[in-house]
Design a protein around this motif. Structure first.
Motif, PDB file in Angstrom:
ATOM      1  N   GLU A 121     -21.845  69.671 -83.166  1.00  0.00           N
ATOM      2  CA  GLU A 121     -20.583  70.301 -82.753  1.00  0.00           C
ATOM      3  C   GLU A 121     -19.918  71.028 -83.921  1.00  0.00           C
ATOM      4  O   GLU A 121     -19.389  72.140 -83.765  1.00  0.00           O
ATOM      5  CB  GLU A 121     -19.648  69.232 -82.202  1.00  0.00           C
ATOM      6  CG  GLU A 121     -18.248  69.709 -81.850  1.00  0.00           C
ATOM      7  CD  GLU A 121     -17.321  68.564 -81.512  1.00  0.00           C
ATOM      8  OE1 GLU A 121     -16.147  68.622 -81.916  1.00  0.00           O
ATOM      9  OE2 GLU A 121     -17.771  67.597 -80.865  1.00  0.00           O
ATOM     10  N   GLN A 253     -27.571  86.163 -77.380  1.00  0.00           N
ATOM     11  CA  GLN A 253     -26.240  86.361 -76.837  1.00  0.00           C
ATOM     12  C   GLN A 253     -25.155  85.897 -77.810  1.00  0.00           C
ATOM     13  O   GLN A 253     -24.012  86.329 -77.694  1.00  0.00           O
ATOM     14  CB  GLN A 253     -26.112  85.584 -75.509  1.00  0.00           C
ATOM     15  CG  GLN A 253     -27.115  86.004 -74.459  1.00  0.00           C
ATOM     16  CD  GLN A 253     -27.003  87.475 -74.110  1.00  0.00           C
ATOM     17  OE1 GLN A 253     -25.923  87.949 -73.758  1.00  0.00           O
ATOM     18  NE2 GLN A 253     -28.104  88.198 -74.223  1.00  0.00           N
ATOM     19  N   ASP A 254     -25.508  85.041 -78.734  1.00  0.00           N
ATOM     20  CA  ASP A 254     -24.527  84.503 -79.678  1.00  0.00           C
ATOM     21  C   ASP A 254     -25.112  84.548 -81.087  1.00  0.00           C
ATOM     22  O   ASP A 254     -25.437  83.517 -81.681  1.00  0.00           O
ATOM     23  CB  ASP A 254     -24.164  83.063 -79.306  1.00  0.00           C
ATOM     24  CG  ASP A 254     -22.742  82.700 -79.744  1.00  0.00           C
ATOM     25  OD1 ASP A 254     -22.260  83.318 -80.706  1.00  0.00           O
ATOM     26  OD2 ASP A 254     -22.139  81.821 -79.124  1.00  0.00           O
ATOM     27  N   LYS A 257     -23.760  82.247 -84.074  1.00  0.00           N
ATOM     28  CA  LYS A 257     -24.137  80.829 -84.092  1.00  0.00           C
ATOM     29  C   LYS A 257     -25.609  80.654 -84.463  1.00  0.00           C
ATOM     30  O   LYS A 257     -25.967  79.706 -85.175  1.00  0.00           O
ATOM     31  CB  LYS A 257     -23.822  80.179 -82.746  1.00  0.00           C
ATOM     32  CG  LYS A 257     -22.317  80.069 -82.500  1.00  0.00           C
ATOM     33  CD  LYS A 257     -21.992  79.234 -81.284  1.00  0.00           C
ATOM     34  CE  LYS A 257     -20.480  79.104 -81.110  1.00  0.00           C
ATOM     35  NZ  LYS A 257     -20.107  78.253 -79.964  1.00  0.00           N
ATOM     36  N   GLU A 294     -33.327  79.525 -79.660  1.00  0.00           N
ATOM     37  CA  GLU A 294     -32.777  80.618 -78.839  1.00  0.00           C
ATOM     38  C   GLU A 294     -33.433  80.652 -77.467  1.00  0.00           C
ATOM     39  O   GLU A 294     -32.760  80.817 -76.447  1.00  0.00           O
ATOM     40  CB  GLU A 294     -32.982  81.955 -79.567  1.00  0.00           C
ATOM     41  CG  GLU A 294     -32.248  83.136 -78.925  1.00  0.00           C
ATOM     42  CD  GLU A 294     -33.034  83.811 -77.804  1.00  0.00           C
ATOM     43  OE1 GLU A 294     -32.403  84.427 -76.915  1.00  0.00           O
ATOM     44  OE2 GLU A 294     -34.295  83.709 -77.801  1.00  0.00           O
ATOM     45  N   SER A 297     -32.389  77.596 -75.370  1.00  0.00           N
ATOM     46  CA  SER A 297     -30.971  77.616 -75.007  1.00  0.00           C
ATOM     47  C   SER A 297     -30.750  78.285 -73.652  1.00  0.00           C
ATOM     48  O   SER A 297     -29.734  78.046 -72.995  1.00  0.00           O
ATOM     49  CB  SER A 297     -30.158  78.346 -76.082  1.00  0.00           C
ATOM     50  OG  SER A 297     -30.426  79.741 -76.087  1.00  0.00           O
ATOM     51  N   ARG A 298     -31.703  79.091 -73.211  1.00  0.00           N
ATOM     52  CA  ARG A 298     -31.574  79.755 -71.909  1.00  0.00           C
ATOM     53  C   ARG A 298     -31.677  78.753 -70.755  1.00  0.00           C
ATOM     54  O   ARG A 298     -31.250  79.047 -69.644  1.00  0.00           O
ATOM     55  CB  ARG A 298     -32.650  80.840 -71.778  1.00  0.00           C
ATOM     56  CG  ARG A 298     -32.519  81.939 -72.828  1.00  0.00           C
ATOM     57  CD  ARG A 298     -33.751  82.822 -72.895  1.00  0.00           C
ATOM     58  NE  ARG A 298     -33.657  83.761 -73.995  1.00  0.00           N
ATOM     59  CZ  ARG A 298     -33.410  85.075 -73.867  1.00  0.00           C
ATOM     60  NH1 ARG A 298     -33.208  85.581 -72.665  1.00  0.00           N
ATOM     61  NH2 ARG A 298     -33.349  85.853 -74.926  1.00  0.00           N
ATOM     62  N   ALA A 300     -31.074  75.109 -71.477  1.00  0.00           N
ATOM     63  CA  ALA A 300     -30.300  73.893 -71.749  1.00  0.00           C
ATOM     64  C   ALA A 300     -28.993  74.147 -72.478  1.00  0.00           C
ATOM     65  O   ALA A 300     -28.224  73.212 -72.683  1.00  0.00           O
ATOM     66  CB  ALA A 300     -31.159  72.919 -72.576  1.00  0.00           C
ATOM     67  N   GLY A 301     -28.713  75.389 -72.851  1.00  0.00           N
ATOM     68  CA  GLY A 301     -27.548  75.667 -73.681  1.00  0.00           C
ATOM     69  C   GLY A 301     -27.896  75.491 -75.157  1.00  0.00           C
ATOM     70  O   GLY A 301     -28.805  74.723 -75.514  1.00  0.00           O
ATOM     71  N   LEU A 302     -27.179  76.198 -76.014  1.00  0.00           N
ATOM     72  CA  LEU A 302     -27.519  76.203 -77.435  1.00  0.00           C
ATOM     73  C   LEU A 302     -27.375  74.828 -78.098  1.00  0.00           C
ATOM     74  O   LEU A 302     -28.287  74.395 -78.826  1.00  0.00           O
ATOM     75  CB  LEU A 302     -26.673  77.252 -78.166  1.00  0.00           C
ATOM     76  CG  LEU A 302     -27.086  77.577 -79.601  1.00  0.00           C
ATOM     77  CD1 LEU A 302     -28.529  78.082 -79.654  1.00  0.00           C
ATOM     78  CD2 LEU A 302     -26.140  78.621 -80.198  1.00  0.00           C
ATOM     79  N   PRO A 303     -26.272  74.100 -77.903  1.00  0.00           N
ATOM     80  CA  PRO A 303     -26.149  72.800 -78.586  1.00  0.00           C
ATOM     81  C   PRO A 303     -27.271  71.824 -78.223  1.00  0.00           C
ATOM     82  O   PRO A 303     -27.822  71.149 -79.097  1.00  0.00           O
ATOM     83  CB  PRO A 303     -24.783  72.289 -78.116  1.00  0.00           C
ATOM     84  CG  PRO A 303     -24.006  73.515 -77.773  1.00  0.00           C
ATOM     85  CD  PRO A 303     -25.028  74.440 -77.174  1.00  0.00           C
ATOM     86  N   GLU A 304     -27.623  71.748 -76.937  1.00  0.00           N
ATOM     87  CA  GLU A 304     -28.650  70.796 -76.524  1.00  0.00           C
ATOM     88  C   GLU A 304     -30.025  71.232 -77.009  1.00  0.00           C
ATOM     89  O   GLU A 304     -30.846  70.388 -77.429  1.00  0.00           O
ATOM     90  CB  GLU A 304     -28.646  70.642 -75.000  1.00  0.00           C
ATOM     91  CG  GLU A 304     -29.674  69.668 -74.447  1.00  0.00           C
ATOM     92  CD  GLU A 304     -29.431  68.211 -74.838  1.00  0.00           C
ATOM     93  OE1 GLU A 304     -30.218  67.356 -74.396  1.00  0.00           O
ATOM     94  OE2 GLU A 304     -28.465  67.930 -75.591  1.00  0.00           O
TER      95      GLU A 304
END
Length: 344
Positions: A121, A253-254, A257, A294, A297-298, A300-304
């Protein structure tokens, strides 16, 4: 001793019972010798319970898991040892986690594992460039390897390159690979004088590279599935990636980060080349980590995606070593193949 840490280091505090992915679940706790001796001498019911729980795993003494949980993790997801005796009574493994501590002789570097939800986080909680600070402690110092005289300034410049937002992240990662490839050639030829000069001179980066053949994605997905799997969610995520062909090219996309993730990896891994001279392999690992996170993340999302990658790869030396071998032996993970990921 000088100690270098990421700029968010002091913001870290363990989530304890509120952690959604406790480090006391899924990992056996290895006990250091001092802790074993302490537990063997501890009186009372807790001492008996500790001794009953200890078991040999090869040459290590550990707490085998009970239903994937440490036997001292209670129903509130708190450590019974910590609660009864304080944090200093837990093993070195528990006291240090999620810190990765690297001693280089005259200085030490500490990072916080992105497998830890709180550290994750903090790393991804900002879009500012990731920086590092230096502090002093009372630990004794030792002489460092002479390679550090050029590795440290080279890494510092590479970190600056990764943070240079006048270029796209795609171009920065490509240049990062090309420069470490040139440095590796000088290192392989044992041309230390030219290597030292290379670390400070202006870099002329070629716009032409050999075209890689094959898909880095197919090779990465196959190799990652062949490594030791710690968590079922990781294998499920890799399978989902494999079953979704035709994803667009590297167009994050980010990017801010992902840049922070690239800097996190580069700070942690590049200096490890002091141990075996494999600078390029570690640079390829840094870039592959960004590419894989990257992609995943498509789904599960970037943090996971980052948490699972860190847990499965950064916390398993065998998996790390296997990937370093793949960079030299697997065409789809070679330098040309990874460079091709940033074409177009």
């Amino acid at each position: 001793m000088r100690v270098r840490v990421p700029d968010y280091f002091d913001g870290f505090s363990c989530l304890a019972g509120a952690c959604p992915h406790s480090c006391c679940i899924g990992w056996e706790v290895v006990l250091d010798e001092d802790t074993v001796r302490r537990y063997q001498q501890l009186p009372g019911a807790l001492g008996e319970r500790l001794r009953d729980a200890m078991a040999l795993d090869g040459e290590d003494v550990c707490f085998p898991l009970d239903g994937r949980r440490c036997p001292f993790l209670n129903q509130e997801n708190l450590c019974d040892i910590h609660c009864a005796l304080g944090p200093e009574a837990t093993s070195v493994t528990c006291q240090e986690h999620p810190r990765f501590i690297e001693d280089y002789g005259p200085f030490q570097e500490i990072t916080l594992s992105a497998a830890c939800p709180k550290a994750n986080e903090l790393l991804l909680g900002s879009r500012d460039p990731l920086t590092f600070s230096e502090r002093q402690d009372n630990q004794p110092t030792e002489d460092g390897d002479e390679w550090l005289d050029w590795l440290v300034p080279l890494r510092d410049r590479l970190l600056d390159l990764l943070r240079d937002r006048s270029l796209s992240l795609k171009d920065r990662l490509r240049n990062f690979l090309l420069i470490t490839g040139e440095a590796q050639q000088l290192l392989d030829s044992e041309n230390m004088a030219e290597l030292a000069a290379f670390c400070t001179e202006s870099w002329v980066i070629s716009t032409k590279t050999d075209a890689g053949s094959g898909s880095w994605e197919a090779a990465a997905c196959r190799c990652l599935q062949d490594l030791k799997i710690l968590e079922p969610d990781w294998l499920a995520l890799l399978k989902r990636w494999k079953q979704t062909p035709g994803l667009p090219g590297f167009d994050p996309q980010d990017p801010e980060k992902l840049e922070r993730i690239a800097v996190y990896f580069a700070f942690r891994y590049l200096l490890k080349a002091v141990n075996d001279g494999d600078l390029l392999g570690r640079a390829q690992f840094c870039v592959l980590g960004v590419l894989v996170v990257e992609r995943l993340s498509r789904f599960a999302g970037l943090p996971e995606a980052l948490r699972l990658f860190s847990r499965e790869i950064e916390h398993n030396e065998d998996n790390l070593d296997a990937l370093l071998e793949h960079f030299w032996q697997t065409e789809g993970l070679s330098l040309p193949a990874l460079l091709a990921a940033f074409n177009g």
